[in-house]
Design a protein around this motif. Structure first.
Motif, PDB file in Angstrom:
ATOM      1  N   ALA A   1     -10.659   3.399 -19.144  1.00 48.37           N
ATOM      2  CA  ALA A   1     -11.288   2.947 -17.890  1.00 48.37           C
ATOM      3  C   ALA A   1     -10.765   1.840 -17.469  1.00 48.37           C
ATOM      4  O   ALA A   1     -10.429   1.177 -16.253  1.00 48.37           O
ATOM      5  N   LYS A   2     -10.688   0.738 -18.302  1.00 52.14           N
ATOM      6  CA  LYS A   2     -10.344  -0.535 -18.159  1.00 52.14           C
ATOM      7  C   LYS A   2      -8.763  -0.515 -17.905  1.00 52.14           C
ATOM      8  O   LYS A   2      -8.412  -1.215 -16.915  1.00 52.14           O
ATOM      9  N   TYR A   3      -7.735   0.148 -18.441  1.00 50.08           N
ATOM     10  CA  TYR A   3      -6.617   0.353 -17.899  1.00 50.08           C
ATOM     11  C   TYR A   3      -6.417   0.702 -16.336  1.00 50.08           C
ATOM     12  O   TYR A   3      -5.876   0.147 -15.692  1.00 50.08           O
ATOM     13  N   LEU A   4      -7.224   1.653 -15.920  1.00 57.29           N
ATOM     14  CA  LEU A   4      -7.223   2.285 -14.715  1.00 57.29           C
ATOM     15  C   LEU A   4      -7.491   1.146 -13.744  1.00 57.29           C
ATOM     16  O   LEU A   4      -6.985   1.094 -12.753  1.00 57.29           O
ATOM     17  N   CYS A   5      -8.837   0.423 -14.217  1.00 60.72           N
ATOM     18  CA  CYS A   5      -9.077  -0.658 -13.138  1.00 60.72           C
ATOM     19  C   CYS A   5      -8.135  -1.685 -12.976  1.00 60.72           C
ATOM     20  O   CYS A   5      -7.827  -2.079 -11.876  1.00 60.72           O
ATOM     21  N   GLU A   6      -7.300  -2.105 -14.022  1.00 63.86           N
ATOM     22  CA  GLU A   6      -6.426  -3.128 -14.035  1.00 63.86           C
ATOM     23  C   GLU A   6      -5.103  -2.484 -13.155  1.00 63.86           C
ATOM     24  O   GLU A   6      -4.526  -3.245 -12.382  1.00 63.86           O
ATOM     25  N   LEU A   7      -4.751  -1.001 -13.103  1.00 62.37           N
ATOM     26  CA  LEU A   7      -3.831  -0.763 -12.472  1.00 62.37           C
ATOM     27  C   LEU A   7      -4.066  -0.474 -11.079  1.00 62.37           C
ATOM     28  O   LEU A   7      -3.401  -0.661 -10.158  1.00 62.37           O
ATOM     29  N   LEU A   8      -5.289  -0.087 -10.818  1.00 62.86           N
ATOM     30  CA  LEU A   8      -5.494   0.080  -9.126  1.00 62.86           C
ATOM     31  C   LEU A   8      -5.738  -1.137  -8.679  1.00 62.86           C
ATOM     32  O   LEU A   8      -5.545  -0.979  -7.201  1.00 62.86           O
ATOM     33  N   GLU A   9      -5.979  -2.285  -9.129  1.00 65.68           N
ATOM     34  CA  GLU A   9      -5.991  -3.553  -8.564  1.00 65.68           C
ATOM     35  C   GLU A   9      -4.693  -4.000  -8.195  1.00 65.68           C
ATOM     36  O   GLU A   9      -4.518  -4.985  -7.622  1.00 65.68           O
ATOM     37  N   MET A  10      -3.594  -3.557  -8.842  1.00 63.93           N
ATOM     38  CA  MET A  10      -2.209  -3.521  -8.559  1.00 63.93           C
ATOM     39  C   MET A  10      -1.917  -3.437  -6.911  1.00 63.93           C
ATOM     40  O   MET A  10      -1.074  -3.764  -6.228  1.00 63.93           O
ATOM     41  N   GLU A  11      -2.599  -2.171  -6.398  1.00 62.89           N
ATOM     42  CA  GLU A  11      -2.290  -1.928  -4.989  1.00 62.89           C
ATOM     43  C   GLU A  11      -3.781  -1.454  -4.659  1.00 62.89           C
ATOM     44  O   GLU A  11      -4.783  -1.092  -5.033  1.00 62.89           O
ATOM     45  N   ASP A  12      -3.872  -1.329  -3.050  1.00 66.74           N
ATOM     46  CA  ASP A  12      -5.054  -1.195  -2.220  1.00 66.74           C
ATOM     47  C   ASP A  12      -5.331   0.263  -2.616  1.00 66.74           C
ATOM     48  O   ASP A  12      -4.491   1.421  -2.419  1.00 66.74           O
ATOM     49  N   VAL A  13      -6.762   0.889  -2.928  1.00 65.17           N
ATOM     50  CA  VAL A  13      -7.184   2.125  -2.875  1.00 65.17           C
ATOM     51  C   VAL A  13      -7.454   2.765  -1.579  1.00 65.17           C
ATOM     52  O   VAL A  13      -7.979   1.972  -0.847  1.00 65.17           O
ATOM     53  N   ASN A  14      -6.889   3.968  -1.209  1.00 62.63           N
ATOM     54  CA  ASN A  14      -7.352   4.442   0.178  1.00 62.63           C
ATOM     55  C   ASN A  14      -8.711   4.627   0.119  1.00 62.63           C
ATOM     56  O   ASN A  14      -9.196   5.720  -0.288  1.00 62.63           O
ATOM     57  N   THR A  15      -9.395   3.855   0.982  1.00 62.76           N
ATOM     58  CA  THR A  15     -10.917   4.126   1.290  1.00 62.76           C
ATOM     59  C   THR A  15     -11.011   3.917   2.804  1.00 62.76           C
ATOM     60  O   THR A  15     -11.995   3.706   3.205  1.00 62.76           O
ATOM     61  N   ARG A  16      -9.908   4.244   3.473  1.00 64.32           N
ATOM     62  CA  ARG A  16     -10.050   4.210   5.076  1.00 64.32           C
ATOM     63  C   ARG A  16     -10.740   5.530   5.401  1.00 64.32           C
ATOM     64  O   ARG A  16     -11.380   5.235   6.721  1.00 64.32           O
ATOM     65  N   LEU A  17     -10.909   6.607   4.743  1.00 61.88           N
ATOM     66  CA  LEU A  17     -11.603   7.689   5.248  1.00 61.88           C
ATOM     67  C   LEU A  17     -13.056   7.456   4.733  1.00 61.88           C
ATOM     68  O   LEU A  17     -13.574   6.729   3.743  1.00 61.88           O
ATOM     69  N   ASP A  18     -13.916   8.455   5.365  1.00 63.41           N
ATOM     70  CA  ASP A  18     -15.546   8.039   5.223  1.00 63.41           C
ATOM     71  C   ASP A  18     -16.047   8.297   3.837  1.00 63.41           C
ATOM     72  O   ASP A  18     -16.920   7.570   3.632  1.00 63.41           O
TER      73      ASP A  18
END
Length: 348
Positions: free
Chosen positions: A262-279
């Motif tokens: 879980a910590k690994y994925l948090c740090e990974l996703l912080e490298m790029e913007d997660v697509n939350t443009r959809l509702d």
């Protein structure tokens, strides 16, 4: 020095700047290069007698006489990753590069056909179709075969697959427009029957492409529906078929013994913007061990994923084969209604 030894001699923080310098277009996929790098480091090297070579030559190559020589690693593409790790790195005398630069060059080549095994399977999709299928290998055949495979699983569990006519009128019109955009290139000299048949084929190719993507996600989520920690039904999950836009993603962690998935994925996703443009968003969080409450790192991961979505549904699942790793299957989508009929209020 083998490729495995080379990877163990550097960190991704050292490799990333070199990778971006050599291949600026890699910036958009930096998190996937990180996953690929960590995946290779956790793999066990294994020799393959049918591999292209037992060595990898590092040299300065010229693609074009107008372009300066660039660092090259050959052969690295096309072999099993486990075998590539066994390859002896042979550096040409003219090469003046650091280990980080050589590692960056190598992982650019090893990721040519995909960053993870799932990507490789998609890359070679046509080769995985039924070899006895009599239709030509095109998107219609591929998407239909793939969609019907997932349809059978969903129906077996009691789910319902809407036909084209049962989709929202706006979505049916969108599929029609996509087929029409392609149709302009069809020769006007074709007779009316053939033109109509080809248009229908293109229309259904888009239908099956969309339905296959949503069905695949639903199939991935089905095991979680029977977990007592969740409160979603298959009928509710099948509401994704009536969504407007739909964008799925699957990411598995490759954490070493000093971290957790879980910590690994948090740090990974912080490298790029997660697509939350959809509702809206639905997340399936799968861990190696069952536990009643989410850990602090898992809660942080879910909050990071949800971001500014209007509503979200979170399903948790267990897959012992993951060990200390974590897998997230998530999809952002637009829809008039959330899957469970209300805003997600469960504390995570």
């Amino acid at each position: 020095m083998t490729f495995k030894e080379l990877l163990n001699s550097v960190t991704f923080e050292e490799v990333a700047p070199c990778l971006l310098h050599m291949h600026p277009d890699a910036e958009g996929n930096l998190k996937w290069y990180k996953i690929h790098f960590d995946m290779l480091r956790l793999m066990t090297p294994k020799h393959d007698d049918d591999a292209n070579s037992n060595v990898c030559h590092i040299s300065m190559s010229e693609w074009d006489e107008d372009i300066e020589p660039h660092l090259d690693a050959h052969p690295m593409e096309g072999d099993y990753w486990e075998h590539s790790l066994t390859k002896e790195i042979v550096i040409a005398p003219e090469v003046k590069a650091t280990n980080a630069e050589i590692a960056a060059c190598c992982i650019w080549h090893t990721s040519f056909y995909g960053f993870v095994k799932e990507h490789q399977e998609e890359e070679f999709r046509f080769f995985k179709l039924d070899k006895y299928h009599k239709d030509r290998w095109d998107d219609f055949v591929y998407n239909k075969v793939r969609a019907e495979k997932y349809f059978s699983v969903i129906r077996r569990h009691g789910g319902y697959i809407p036909s084209v006519r049962e989709l929202a009128p706006s979505k049916e019109q969108e599929l029609f427009s996509k087929a029409k955009d392609y149709f302009w290139c069809i020769s006007a000299s074709m007779n009316r029957i053939k033109r109509k048949k080809m248009f229908r084929r293109e229309f259904m190719a888009h239908y099956y492409e969309r339905m296959a993507a949503i069905s695949r996600f639903i199939v991935q989520a089905i095991p979680a529906l029977s977990d007592e920690r969740n409160n979603m039904s298959l009928d509710q999950l099948c509401g994704l078929f009536q969504s407007d836009l739909f964008s799925p993603e699957t990411i598995t962690s490759y954490a070493d013994e000093n971290s957790n998935g879980a910590k690994y994925l948090c740090e990974l996703l912080e490298m790029e913007d997660v697509n939350t443009r959809l509702d809206r968003m639905v997340v399936v969080l799968t861990t190696g061990e069952w536990h009643q409450e989410l850990t602090e790192d898992e809660q942080r991961l879910c909050k990071f994923l949800i971001g500014n979505c209007k509503s979200s549904d979170i399903l948790v699942a267990t897959d012992p084969s993951l060990g200390r790793q974590v897998r997230i299957d998530y999809a952002t989508f637009n829809s008039e209604h959330p899957l469970i009929g209300k805003q997600y209020e469960k504390e995570i």
